[in-house]
Every structure is written in structure tokens, then in C-alpha cells.
Design an enzyme around this catalytic site. Sequence first.
Site, mmCIF file in Angstrom:
data_model
loop_
_atom_site.group_PDB
_atom_site.id
_atom_site.type_symbol
_atom_site.label_atom_id
_atom_site.label_comp_id
_atom_site.label_asym_id
_atom_site.label_seq_id
_atom_site.Cartn_x
_atom_site.Cartn_y
_atom_site.Cartn_z
ATOM 1 N N HIS A 112 0.723 -1.567 -0.677
ATOM 2 C CA HIS A 112 0.024 0.109 -0.006
ATOM 3 C C HIS A 112 0.557 1.088 0.064
ATOM 4 O O HIS A 112 -0.361 2.470 0.019
ATOM 5 C CB HIS A 112 -1.205 0.270 1.234
ATOM 6 C CG HIS A 112 -2.729 0.860 0.665
ATOM 7 N ND1 HIS A 112 -2.428 2.057 0.819
ATOM 8 C CD2 HIS A 112 -3.142 0.207 0.457
ATOM 9 C CE1 HIS A 112 -3.629 2.158 0.190
ATOM 10 N NE2 HIS A 112 -4.281 1.378 0.156
ATOM 11 N N ASP A 143 -2.637 1.645 -4.553
ATOM 12 C CA ASP A 143 -3.649 2.717 -3.168
ATOM 13 C C ASP A 143 -4.915 0.826 -3.572
ATOM 14 O O ASP A 143 -4.683 0.213 -4.261
ATOM 15 C CB ASP A 143 -4.370 3.482 -3.663
ATOM 16 C CG ASP A 143 -4.638 3.922 -5.206
ATOM 17 O OD1 ASP A 143 -4.847 3.304 -5.399
ATOM 18 O OD2 ASP A 143 -4.869 5.288 -5.234
#
Lengths: 682, 433
Positions: free
Chosen positions: B405, B409
Site C-alpha cells: 500500500h 492504493d
Amino acid sequence: MRGAIHTREAGEVHVLGLSKEDLVRAYRTMLLSRRMDEKQLIILKQGKSFFHIGGSGHEAAQIAAAAALRPEVDWVLPYYRDMAFVLHYGMTPEEIFLSAMHRQNDPTNGARQMPGHYGKKPLRIIAQSSPTGTQFLQAVGVALAVKKEKTDEVVYVSSGEGATSEGEFFEAVNWASRESLPLIFFIEDNKLAISVPVTSQTAGGSIYEVVKGFKGLERFHCDGTDIVDTYTAMQKAVQRGREHHGPSLIHASVVRLLPHSSSDDHRKYRTKEEIERDLERDPIPRLTRFLIDHGTLHEDEINEMKEQVKRDVDAAAEWAETQALPDSSTVMNHVYGDAHAYPQKKFTEPVHTGNKIVMIDAINHALNEEMGNNPKMVTFGEDIADGKGGVFTATKGLLTKYGSERTFNSQLAEASIVGAAIGLSLKGWTPVVEIQFGDYIWPAFMQIRNELAMMRYRSNGIWSCPLVIRVPVGGYIHGGPYHSQSIEGFMAHIPGIRLAFPSNAADAKGLLKSAIRGDDPVIFMEHKALYRQDYASSPEPDANYLLPFGVAARRREGNNITVITYGAMVQQSLDAARTLEGKGMSVEVIDLRTLNPLDEETIYQSVRKTNKVAVIHEDTMTGGFGSEIVSLITAHCFEYLDAPVQRIAALDTPIPYSPPLENAVLPGKQKILAVLEQLARY
Amino acid sequence: MRVEIVMPKMGESIFEGTIVRWVKKTGERIEKDETILEISTDKVDSEIPSPAKGVLSKILVEEQQTVQVGTVIAYIETEARDSEQQFQQKEPPPPGAEPPPLEPGSPSVVPFSDRVPPQERHRFYSPLVRMIAKKEGLDRTVLDRIAGSGLKGRVTKQDVVNFLQLRTVNTPPAAAGEKSSALRTGDFGVLRRKYPEPMFNLVRMEPVQKKMAEHMMRSVSTSPHVNVIDEVDLTEIVNFRLSILYEFEKQTGFKLTFMPFIASAVIGALKEFPIVNSTLEGDIIIYKNFINLGIAVAAPNGLIVPVVRHADKMDFHTLASSMNDVAVRARSKKLLPDDVMEGTFSVTNYGVFGNLIGTPIINQPQAAILGIGAVKKRAIVLSDDAGYDSMGIRSMAYLTLAFDHRIIDGAIGGQFLTSIKRHLEHFDFHLVK
């Protein structure tokens, strides 16, 4: 019969020392020889033999000649038609059939030459080769040896009239006449050289007339179909020879009743009448009539003799056919002499006397020492005798020290030098001759290629002629095309001759001494530009130093590139290697020293180490000896090559005189550096 | 012949190293490239593979001792003849060719030409170079990646020699600035007292296990992992596969699995979302314009992820064949160190164990990893175009995308996974010749 002196006793005839027994024996040999011709053609047509060259019509002349000589004492070089001669001289039908049917125990040549090359060492019959005319100069050599040994032996050499056109014939007659040699030239003139009549062959149609001008030569003409006539002439010639009065030429007029050989059909170029005319002079009916007329033999005795001869010949042929064929495993035997005869095991590290000498002096000293060691060593060539002592002074002092019997000038004829050397060697002498320049060796090439190199092999080891031919070679001296040649490319291709090419004085001395003591003919190449070169000079090795053939020298150790070279290029390679060291390249230089035998192992070891190779020689590129080395490396070291094998050599041109031209042709430092640098970058 | 082991230089500012553990003991036989010891430095800890095959004849520096870089720390006795000495010698470099300097954190320290695809066969190798390669066990793919300093880029003897020398100090990739993830070397003596036999059994981890453990720790502590899961209808692929299974094996000699289909879909999706095929260095995203697909394999000595290089350039058959090849070699322990390096995306199939869903750990320094669950027949609601619903029995599997992450995203991650699903559910079977 002309010249016959006979006493009339009941049935007996004495003719000039020929008793009844002698005549009968001669007659039997004629019958035998004639029957041998017939039988050999029969077995040829039966596929048991592949060639026959007959002497029908020559019998009387040949037997007369043989009868006048002493087997096992006198030396004879009979030619291919001399079957009656050798039969009367002591060879047997069995031996001749062994040769015709190419059996392993053929005593003449071990089945390695075609039939007709008669020879038998115990009888001193030296087997000839096929090229006509090469026998004359060799006979000169044998006669020279006889003369030096001061015996009453004579030398007999025969040929047809056609072979007298060969230049070597005239060289031989000239030499023999000039030096009063105990040599008999026996020319069996049957008026045909295969298909060429003597009128198209010889000036004036007769060799007897042609040799009139040779002072010192006694010439005889006789009817070769008349045994007594010929015998008379031979006796005179032989006596002349034995009493050291000089050479003779006997011109015997004979007839050729058969075609030239089994490969010829003389009906193509002879008329029926011509052949009939010759038949009228057939020596056998002639002698038959004589013997019957003089009561020496009865007709039924003669018939019985003919039958017996027939039976004997058949039996001989039958026996010969049962004999073993040669084994293919022997095919490499006798190309060279016994390897152990080479001083390989006697190789010692040289004890240097300390004095630095140039190469020419090293050669001179080697010759001097070996002349002292071996009383049967002789040196000859053009200009080699003192006061000049050779055009490069290689032989200076030898005549003064060892006398003119052992050191002498030859005539200006290279074939003579080599041919005579072969003859001397056949009779056990050790000739070390000089050819003045490699550029002039070519007239001797027939003797070198066909005789010198092949003598041992073609006689299955029975005859050999170890000797040394020293020859200055090479350029870089503004010598132009005819004083600069390299010759090793041609010579290396001939099996049977050893080749040396030293790069420095110590090697020259050691190799020359080895060559002289060796068992094989050697061509000893001396680079004339190195003769007095300081960088080719060395401290002199002692008199016991023998450098074996087939051992290369690593002149410089290196890791990146191997240079394989010889002769004058050794120094040039070393110079280049030094320059390249400054650029971080490590070059190994191998000096081959001898090209035959070749030290392959040293070459391969170096290549396996460095993986990049350049072969450098002065000779022209195409077909030069370098191509052989490259092929060997590629075959034996393929997995170790990190670059293609390079060659540096002269351009494929003659060597020009003017320095800008010569330097462009011959390999030089720039060329070597350029190639080696390229090799390193690869 | 005696070969030296030296303390290697693990980075520009590193001047010394500590012996953590001698994996091999004096007198033990060692294979080439086998781990011989573990060292620790300020920046990176590493296993050191053996430069030669032979016997560890002498250890000069003991465990826990620190020495300067370049110090000889042990000897190996090989059976090589002296003539092979040349391959070990220090030779002057050929003019104009300097071996590249060792850089910290670089994926490799050998002069590889990174861009040359392994299948390229246009290069010339001299007989000598080929012989050395054969002797040293360098196959064509390795040889193809050695830079040539000779004429026209030819690989010379020196290039191969240099490669072999530098390979002895080759280390696995280690990104700069990472936290040390080395497992502490346990003390057997102490632990035996704490955990006595026969109640307890003490087994030290194999180096490969240890490596894996350290890699996993490092991965988790580096990347914030997020997982998205989707289900895929593989019915069409199942049917198609069955229909050509026999022919395919007859033609190629190996069995066609689901993996090439999945790989093909992954490649398609990666082309749409290149950020998933990247690596983070500090705050710079390194996009890679090639796809080296890692396929996790359960090998006899543990999990290993060999890489199919330039998978994006392969057609279906080549892809299938390459995947099979690395899998076979992985299981038969025939992988080279280079085979597990430089992957850009990985796929792991735990479905072969029957598991439905997994949450894999990213294979650093990649940005994501795809996990595949078992293919199971389930009852599914099918909607046709007119909107009518029905029940159907379909072959279904759960795909899990675990992604980093920091780089990717949720939106990108989700869309990427959907793209894979789409590629699989609408597979272009014409690609399968």
C-alpha cells in the site's frame, strides 16, 4: 662374329677368354631372359602382375657386359631393360617374379617399386628408380668413392639411347671424363625412346658421335646383338677402369623386339617392315646358329635347354605366387632411418667454451670437427675449396686441413652435387655438400625429390643415402629474386628428408653435427642474413654438443599470445614481443629449429596456455609451411582457441631488389606488431 | 589446488565484517555455490557461497570474530589440476575493458548485460570460451548475459574468467536502508538446558529455511500489506484445457496446467496497470518495462520462486514451456542463483493443496503478489443478458492480490484484480495456437 679368335679343337671354341662353358651359360641366360619376358607378359595378362618392361633383343649385349664384370666386387646400376644382365650377374627368376607379383619378400624393392627396378645388395646391384637419367650422376658418386678407396673396382651404369638426352647424362660424362673415374656408361641403343626415333633424339643420330668431344673419355661402338663383339668392347673398358685410366662409353646397337612396355603398342608408330627388320637381328637365333655351326651345342641339346628353361621359369612363377603379399601395417616403414640413430639420447647441455661466435663460424667449426671425427666424410660444392673457402666462408680451412680428396670444388651443376653425393653415400661415405644459394637448388630437385627422399622407402630399407645438403636461404640482404628465396615450403612436403633451420649459432652447430651423424638425408637451411648477425651469435658449444632434431626452443615465455616461428623471424618476433610487453601484452615465442621432425607437443602446450596463436615465417604465404602448422593447431587445439589462428608471411610475389619494395614484400616488425595487436584485441 | 575464501566487501563504506557462523566445518565437503558461512556487516548480513568444489581444509577466522575486508578467512582444497590455475589467476585487464565496480545494494555484482534476453543466440562463443563454460557449468542463459569486451562485443576468455572470479563474491540482493532481518543464531547449549530432551527436540533451521524466514520478516516489515479477494469463473478454461490436454502433452512432452492461463491473464493485467510491476527505492518508483514473472514452487528444500524472464514477450506455448522448465528445475534442485533473481511480479498457487483462500506475502522488492486458491465446482447464480437468473454449476477459484500500500492504493489494486478476472473469464483461446 667380328673379333672372334678361336682355336679349332674338336668342338671347342675359345673366344677372347670366353670358354665353351661361358658361351653355353651365356646362351642359357639368353633363353632364360627371353622366356622370362614371355612368362611375365602371360602372368600380366592373367592379372597377377601389373607391369612388364622387356629386354627382348638386348640379351646379347647385356650378357656380354655382365660377363665382363665381377659380381660382388664391381658396382652396377642397371636400368629397367637389363633383365638379362641381372640374370647373368646372379639374380634368379624367383627373385624377379617376387618383384613382378609384388610379394613381401621381393629382395629388390620389397614390392614398393614397379617390376623392372632390379637390385640386389650382396651382388652390388644398386636398384634404380623409374626416372630415366637420374642414375648417371649417382654412378659418378659411386665411382668417386671407388677412386677414393683406391681399389680396382669399376662402376657400370646403363641406359637406353633416349636417356642420354637428359642434362644429367652430360653432367655425368663431363665429371667422369674430367676426373678420370672408373665408370662405364653402357648405352643400349635400340633406336627408340618409347615412340621417338633416335634421329629425333640425338644430334647426328648417335650418342657415340656426340661424346667424341669429351677429353678423357674412351668411347666404343659395338654390335649389341653380337655377344663377342660387345664382350670385346666391355673387356677393354673394364680394363681401362681397373687400371685407373678413366671412363668409357660403350654404344651397343641392339634391337627392341617388344613394345616399350606392357603399356605400349608399338604397332601404332612402327611399320611392319621395320619390326621385321629388327627380328632379323634377333641375337638368339644368331647365337644359336653360331653354337651349332661351331659344334658347341647340338640342336636337340638346345631344344632340351629350351624346355628346361621353360620348366624352370614356370616353376619359379608358380613358387612366387605362393609367397605372401606385403602387410599393410608395414606401409610406414623405412620412410626414415632408425630413430635411435639420431643422437636424441645423446643430447647434452652444451658446455660453452666461452667465446661468442657468429653463425657462419659455428657452421665452419661443426664441419671441421665432424671431418676430424669421420674419415669418410667429404665436403664439396661450388667454390667451397680454399683459398675462397665458400662464397660465405663456411668451408674455409677444410681443404687445407683435410686435403683435396675430401674437400673439393664440384662443377657448376646442382644436380651433379646432389646426385654424386647420393652415389657416395650409397657406397658408405658421408657427403656434406653445399648448394650455393637456395634459389639455385632447383636443378637438383629431381635428385632430391625422386632419389634422395625415396631411396630408403622404395628399396624397403635395403639402400639408404644419409647425407647433408647445406644451403643458404632467405632475404633482407637486397639480394633480389634470386638470392633471397625461402625453400622450406617445397621441401617440407617431401616425406623422407629431414629439415633444419637454426636461428642462432649454437643451434646451428649442434644441429649440423647431429645432421651429419644422423641416418637420414638432411636439408640444412642457413639464413644468410644471420651468418654474421650479432644477435644470432652465441657462446660456442663444445665439440660434444649434439642438438637433436624435433625439439623446439621456447625463446621467450608469455601468457597472452603464442608466436610459432623459425629462422630469421625468431629475432623479429622477439623484438615485437619486447615492444608489446610495454603495452601490457605477454607474448611467448617458440623457435621450431627443425621443421622435420616437427615438435608438435611444444606447439600445442603453448597454444593451450595462451589460447591465441600467430605463425610467422619469411616464405610466401600461400602453401607455405605455416599453413601446415595452422592446420595442426586447429585440429589438435580447437577447444583451446580464443581467436582464429593468424599467419604472418611474405606477400605472394618474388622478392624484389629495391629496399622499399623488398620491405613491403617480406614480413617486418610493423606487420608483426599490427597482427599481434589485433590478435590481442580479438 | 588451494582456493582462498576472503571477507567480501558488502558495500562502499564497509571495511570489515564479522563471521556469524561457519555453516561448513573443517574437513567437510563443499559443492560449488553452496553456503559456506554467514557474515554480518554494518549494512547487510549475508551468506557466502563457496567459490569452488572441494573440502574446507582450514578455517583461519573463528565465529564472532571481526576482520578487515579482503582478509583470507579459510582455504578450500579442490581436485583441480594446476593448469586450471589460470582461471583463478589475477591477470591484467584487457586494454579498454574495466570490470564494473561493486555497488552496494545492486541486484548483482557481475558485469551482466541486463537487457539481453536469455533466448538470444546471436553471440559467438569461441571454442575456448565454450570449453570453460562447460567445465564451470555455465549454461547458455548465463553465458548470454556476460558482457563481452573483445572485438565487436565478443565474450573473451578474460571476460569469462572475470565473471567466474566475481561470482565467488556474489551476494543475494539486499536493498539499502532496510532494517536488519537476520535471525539471531541460537545457542544450542543454552537452549538445550531450557528445552531438554526428550520433551523437546531441537533442530537448527536449514540455511534455505532461514533465508525464507528472514525474507518473510523483511517483507512484512517493509510493505504495508493489503489483500483484495475475488472469485473467478474458470469453467471455460477448465473445459478448454481438458479438450486439448492429451494433444498438448503429446506435442510438448509436459502436462498443461492452469498456471500458463493465469500467467497469461496476469501479464495482460500488468500491461494495463504498470504500477503493479514496479519497485520502490526511497521515494522513487522504478517502473520496469519488462515482466519477469516469478512462479512459486514447492521445492524439496523449501519454497522457492524461480523467475520466467521477459514473460511479456512470450507466446502462450513458450510461456507454458518456460514455466514448466523452471518448475522442473526447481523441484530437481537445478536452479542457478540467477534463476531466482530480478522478478517483477510473483504468483503463488496454494490451490494445489486444496486451500480456497490465502493471504500471501509479497516477494520483495516487488509491489504485489497474486495467490490462487483451489478450483472447485460451486453452485453459482448466473444472469443472462435479458436479466433472468438461474443456477449453474461452475468451476470457481478465489484469487487474492496482496499489494504494497505504499505504492498501490485500493482502487488500483482492486481494478488490477478485476482485470485479471476479466482476462480469465474471457480468455482468448486463439492464443493457444
